[in-house]
Write a protein that holds these residues in place. Structure first.
Motif, PDB file in Angstrom:
ATOM      1  N   ALA C   2       0.841  -1.193   0.000  1.00 19.52           N
ATOM      2  CA  ALA C   2       0.000   0.000   0.000  1.00 19.52           C
ATOM      3  C   ALA C   2       0.878   1.246   0.000  1.00 19.52           C
ATOM      4  CB  ALA C   2      -0.909   0.007   1.223  1.00 19.52           C
ATOM      5  N   ILE C   3       0.262   2.347  -0.392  1.00 22.69           N
ATOM      6  CA  ILE C   3       0.961   3.635  -0.324  1.00 22.69           C
ATOM      7  C   ILE C   3       0.059   4.609   0.427  1.00 22.69           C
ATOM      8  CG2 ILE C   3       0.125   4.391  -2.612  1.00 22.69           C
ATOM      9  CD1 ILE C   3       2.936   5.709  -2.944  1.00 22.69           C
ATOM     10  N   GLU C   4       0.725   5.425   1.279  1.00 22.52           N
ATOM     11  CA  GLU C   4      -0.065   6.359   2.071  1.00 22.52           C
ATOM     12  C   GLU C   4       0.117   7.782   1.552  1.00 22.52           C
ATOM     13  OE1 GLU C   4      -0.096   5.283   6.420  1.00 22.52           O
ATOM     14  OE2 GLU C   4      -0.338   7.470   6.576  1.00 22.52           O
ATOM     15  N   VAL C   5      -0.984   8.449   1.248  1.00 21.40           N
ATOM     16  CA  VAL C   5      -0.941   9.813   0.721  1.00 21.40           C
ATOM     17  C   VAL C   5      -2.015  10.643   1.422  1.00 21.40           C
ATOM     18  CG1 VAL C   5      -1.100  11.246  -1.355  1.00 21.40           C
ATOM     19  CG2 VAL C   5      -0.242   8.912  -1.533  1.00 21.40           C
ATOM     20  N   ALA C  29       0.405  10.317  -7.573  1.00 20.07           N
ATOM     21  CA  ALA C  29       1.472  10.234  -8.573  1.00 20.07           C
ATOM     22  C   ALA C  29       2.774  10.777  -7.979  1.00 20.07           C
ATOM     23  CB  ALA C  29       1.086  11.016  -9.820  1.00 20.07           C
ATOM     24  N   ALA C  30       2.675  11.924  -7.321  1.00 24.62           N
ATOM     25  CA  ALA C  30       3.868  12.541  -6.731  1.00 24.62           C
ATOM     26  C   ALA C  30       4.480  11.633  -5.668  1.00 24.62           C
ATOM     27  CB  ALA C  30       3.509  13.899  -6.147  1.00 24.62           C
ATOM     28  N   ALA C  31       3.628  10.969  -4.888  1.00 25.16           N
ATOM     29  CA  ALA C  31       4.117  10.076  -3.835  1.00 25.16           C
ATOM     30  C   ALA C  31       4.810   8.850  -4.435  1.00 25.16           C
ATOM     31  CB  ALA C  31       2.957   9.649  -2.937  1.00 25.16           C
ATOM     32  N   VAL C  34       8.205   9.854  -5.663  1.00 24.27           N
ATOM     33  CA  VAL C  34       9.200   9.948  -4.584  1.00 24.27           C
ATOM     34  C   VAL C  34       9.783   8.564  -4.296  1.00 24.27           C
ATOM     35  CG1 VAL C  34       9.503  10.392  -2.115  1.00 24.27           C
ATOM     36  CG2 VAL C  34       8.220  12.028  -3.529  1.00 24.27           C
ATOM     37  N   GLU C  35       8.905   7.554  -4.226  1.00 25.34           N
ATOM     38  CA  GLU C  35       9.381   6.187  -3.985  1.00 25.34           C
ATOM     39  C   GLU C  35      10.290   5.700  -5.112  1.00 25.34           C
ATOM     40  OE1 GLU C  35       6.524   3.331  -2.683  1.00 25.34           O
ATOM     41  OE2 GLU C  35       6.462   4.414  -0.768  1.00 25.34           O
ATOM     42  N   GLU C  36      10.000   6.162  -6.340  1.00 20.80           N
ATOM     43  CA  GLU C  36      10.823   5.774  -7.498  1.00 20.80           C
ATOM     44  C   GLU C  36      12.063   6.652  -7.624  1.00 20.80           C
ATOM     45  OE1 GLU C  36      10.316   3.262  -9.894  1.00 20.80           O
ATOM     46  OE2 GLU C  36       8.852   2.514  -8.437  1.00 20.80           O
ATOM     47  N   LYS C  37      12.215   7.619  -6.712  1.00 22.13           N
ATOM     48  CA  LYS C  37      13.333   8.577  -6.732  1.00 22.13           C
ATOM     49  C   LYS C  37      13.371   9.386  -8.033  1.00 22.13           C
ATOM     50  CE  LYS C  37      16.149   6.045  -3.420  1.00 22.13           C
ATOM     51  NZ  LYS C  37      15.135   4.980  -3.150  1.00 22.13           N
ATOM     52  N   ILE C  38      12.190   9.800  -8.471  1.00 22.46           N
ATOM     53  CA  ILE C  38      12.078  10.635  -9.682  1.00 22.46           C
ATOM     54  C   ILE C  38      11.661  12.025  -9.239  1.00 22.46           C
ATOM     55  CG2 ILE C  38      10.772  11.037 -11.813  1.00 22.46           C
ATOM     56  CD1 ILE C  38      12.029   8.566 -12.406  1.00 22.46           C
ATOM     57  N   ASP C  39      12.418  13.005  -9.710  1.00 21.51           N
ATOM     58  CA  ASP C  39      12.094  14.400  -9.431  1.00 21.51           C
ATOM     59  C   ASP C  39      11.204  14.894 -10.577  1.00 21.51           C
ATOM     60  OD1 ASP C  39      12.091  16.885  -8.348  1.00 21.51           O
ATOM     61  OD2 ASP C  39      14.172  17.386  -8.905  1.00 21.51           O
ATOM     62  N   MET C  40       9.916  15.028 -10.303  1.00 20.34           N
ATOM     63  CA  MET C  40       8.944  15.292 -11.382  1.00 20.34           C
ATOM     64  C   MET C  40       9.054  16.725 -11.933  1.00 20.34           C
ATOM     65  SD  MET C  40       7.184  12.509 -12.004  1.00 20.34           S
ATOM     66  CE  MET C  40       5.560  12.896 -12.680  1.00 20.34           C
ATOM     67  N   THR C  41       9.385  16.820 -13.223  1.00 19.52           N
ATOM     68  CA  THR C  41       9.407  18.114 -13.922  1.00 19.52           C
ATOM     69  C   THR C  41       8.202  18.162 -14.859  1.00 19.52           C
ATOM     70  OG1 THR C  41      10.620  17.250 -15.814  1.00 19.52           O
ATOM     71  CG2 THR C  41      11.929  18.030 -13.929  1.00 19.52           C
ATOM     72  N   ALA C  97       7.058   5.220 -15.549  1.00 20.19           N
ATOM     73  CA  ALA C  97       6.042   6.213 -15.921  1.00 20.19           C
ATOM     74  C   ALA C  97       4.641   5.630 -15.738  1.00 20.19           C
ATOM     75  CB  ALA C  97       6.262   6.683 -17.357  1.00 20.19           C
ATOM     76  N   CYS C  98       4.462   4.371 -16.128  1.00 20.47           N
ATOM     77  CA  CYS C  98       3.151   3.741 -15.960  1.00 20.47           C
ATOM     78  C   CYS C  98       2.800   3.626 -14.486  1.00 20.47           C
ATOM     79  CB  CYS C  98       3.106   2.360 -16.610  1.00 20.47           C
ATOM     80  SG  CYS C  98       2.990   2.437 -18.391  1.00 20.47           S
ATOM     81  N   LYS C  99       3.793   3.313 -13.682  1.00 24.43           N
ATOM     82  CA  LYS C  99       3.547   3.180 -12.249  1.00 24.43           C
ATOM     83  C   LYS C  99       3.108   4.523 -11.668  1.00 24.43           C
ATOM     84  CE  LYS C  99       6.353   0.377  -9.839  1.00 24.43           C
ATOM     85  NZ  LYS C  99       7.529  -0.021  -9.039  1.00 24.43           N
ATOM     86  N   ILE C 100       3.804   5.578 -12.056  1.00 24.83           N
ATOM     87  CA  ILE C 100       3.462   6.918 -11.556  1.00 24.83           C
ATOM     88  C   ILE C 100       2.096   7.354 -12.095  1.00 24.83           C
ATOM     89  CG2 ILE C 100       4.161   9.358 -11.596  1.00 24.83           C
ATOM     90  CD1 ILE C 100       7.116   8.265 -11.740  1.00 24.83           C
ATOM     91  N   ALA C 101       1.787   6.915 -13.313  1.00 23.97           N
ATOM     92  CA  ALA C 101       0.489   7.273 -13.914  1.00 23.97           C
ATOM     93  C   ALA C 101      -0.653   6.418 -13.344  1.00 23.97           C
ATOM     94  CB  ALA C 101       0.552   7.128 -15.435  1.00 23.97           C
TER      95      ALA C 101
END
Lengths: 97, 123, 110
Positions: C2-5, C29-31, C34-41, C97-101
């Motif tokens: 699970a993910i907590e947001v 998506a932002a959370a 963060v777990e994927e260590k991607i800085d979203m631009t 990207a799919c995971k974040i989407a």
């Protein structure tokens, strides 16, 4: 092309569709619930077969259904080894589910 | 895969969607096959033509509506979709009722097309 | 898993993909990012939003090859490369990207 049918024609249209698309020089193998077609009583379902279609039936499936040795005239019985030989002899296989 | 090994794969679809898993399974295998740059075609005959009918809405039955995915096939370079005319007619369907561009073939032409494939996969 | 947001818990599968597509929003998506260590631009969001739209239209997550081509059409030829997508999502556009989407893992994804 080796066509394989495994359903009774009174349950599904797989056999009818197969016969409508099979061509001379192809082979048809009846297995499982399609073996009823290979008997004198069921053979009418093959009336639409194209000329030059060789028809086979898998004897273990006939035997299981109490139809051992009852394949109608013109239909060749094969065992599992014969099944493999049919597959090997034809360039392609199409199963009609 | 080198060009010399391109084979003609035909996916034969003969079942209506939702009542069994065949239609969805076929679509998934088609999408995977697209990655291998083979000559892929899809044939829809018998109840398989129901897979392409417009206006499918599965919300109330709680299943995934996968019919929009047929329109994604073009993007996967799968552009050979063949539908058998006799199957459409027997079900009171016309080409206009289908959700994607297809080539409508007679049963005889469909039979010839099947006979010239390297591999036929049935669903 | 699970993910907590924002104090709410959302179910994910064992690889971190959101289980319910409808749960998704930008905060989730932002959370995940963060777990994927991607800085979203903006460029990241452009791809993520594109994937959402693609899924909405076709009900599948596209294969990478298909994604690249479709992005070229929509966002310009200079973005239609594996290199561009891998720079944004180093572990693969399909995976990350799919995971974040909030999409399921693409069919046939390697």
């Amino acid at each position: 092309m080796l066509h394989i049918v495994n359903k009774s024609p009174t349950e599904r249209n797989a056999l009818a569709s197969c016969l409508a698309h099979a061509k001379a020089g192809h082979a048809l193998l009846l297995i499982e619930d399609a073996v009823y077609v290979a008997t004198a009583g069921g053979k009418a379902a093959l009336a639409a077969a194209p000329a030059g279609l060789a028809v086979y039936v898998l004897s273990p499936d006939l035997q299981a259904r109490g139809l051992g040795g009852k394949a109608a005239e013109g239909i060749k019985e094969v065992d599992y080894k014969g099944f493999v030989e049919l597959v090997a002899a034809q360039p392609r296989v199409q199963s009609w589910l | 895969m080198s060009e010399g090994t391109v084979k003609k794969f035909m996916f034969v679809n003969r079942k209506a969607p939702y009542g069994s898993v065949y239609a969805l399974e076929s679509l998934e295998v088609v999408l995977i096959t697209a990655a291998f740059d083979q000559d892929v075609s899809l044939a829809f005959l018998d109840d398989g033509v129901y897979q392409l009918v417009k206006g499918q809405d599965t919300k109330a039955v709680g299943m995934k509506n996968f019919s929009p995915t047929y329109r994604a096939l073009e993007g996967y370079d799968i552009e050979k979709l063949y539908v058998e005319r006799e199957s459409l007619e027997a079900r009171g369907l016309t080409e206009e009722q289908l959700l994607v561009d297809v080539q409508v073939l007679s049963q005889a032409d469909m039979a010839s097309l099947m006979a010239e494939q390297d591999v036929v996969l049935s669903f | 898993m699970a993910i907590e947001v924002n104090g709410k818990t959302y179910e994910t599968d064992e690889e971190g993909y959101l289980v319910n597509l409808a749960d998704w929003d930008k905060d989730i998506a932002a959370a995940i990012a963060v777990e994927e260590k991607i800085d979203m631009t903006d460029n990241h969001w452009e791809v993520v939003n594109f994937l959402r739209e693609y899924y909405d239209e076709y009900q599948i997550a596209p294969a990478v090859r298909v994604l690249t081509k479709a992005i070229g059409k929509k966002l310009g030829a200079e973005k239609a490369s594996n290199q561009y997508l891998y720079e944004l999502f180093p572990y693969g556009p399909a995976k990350q990207a799919c995971k974040i989407a909030g999409l399921p893992k693409p069919t046939g994804c390697v």
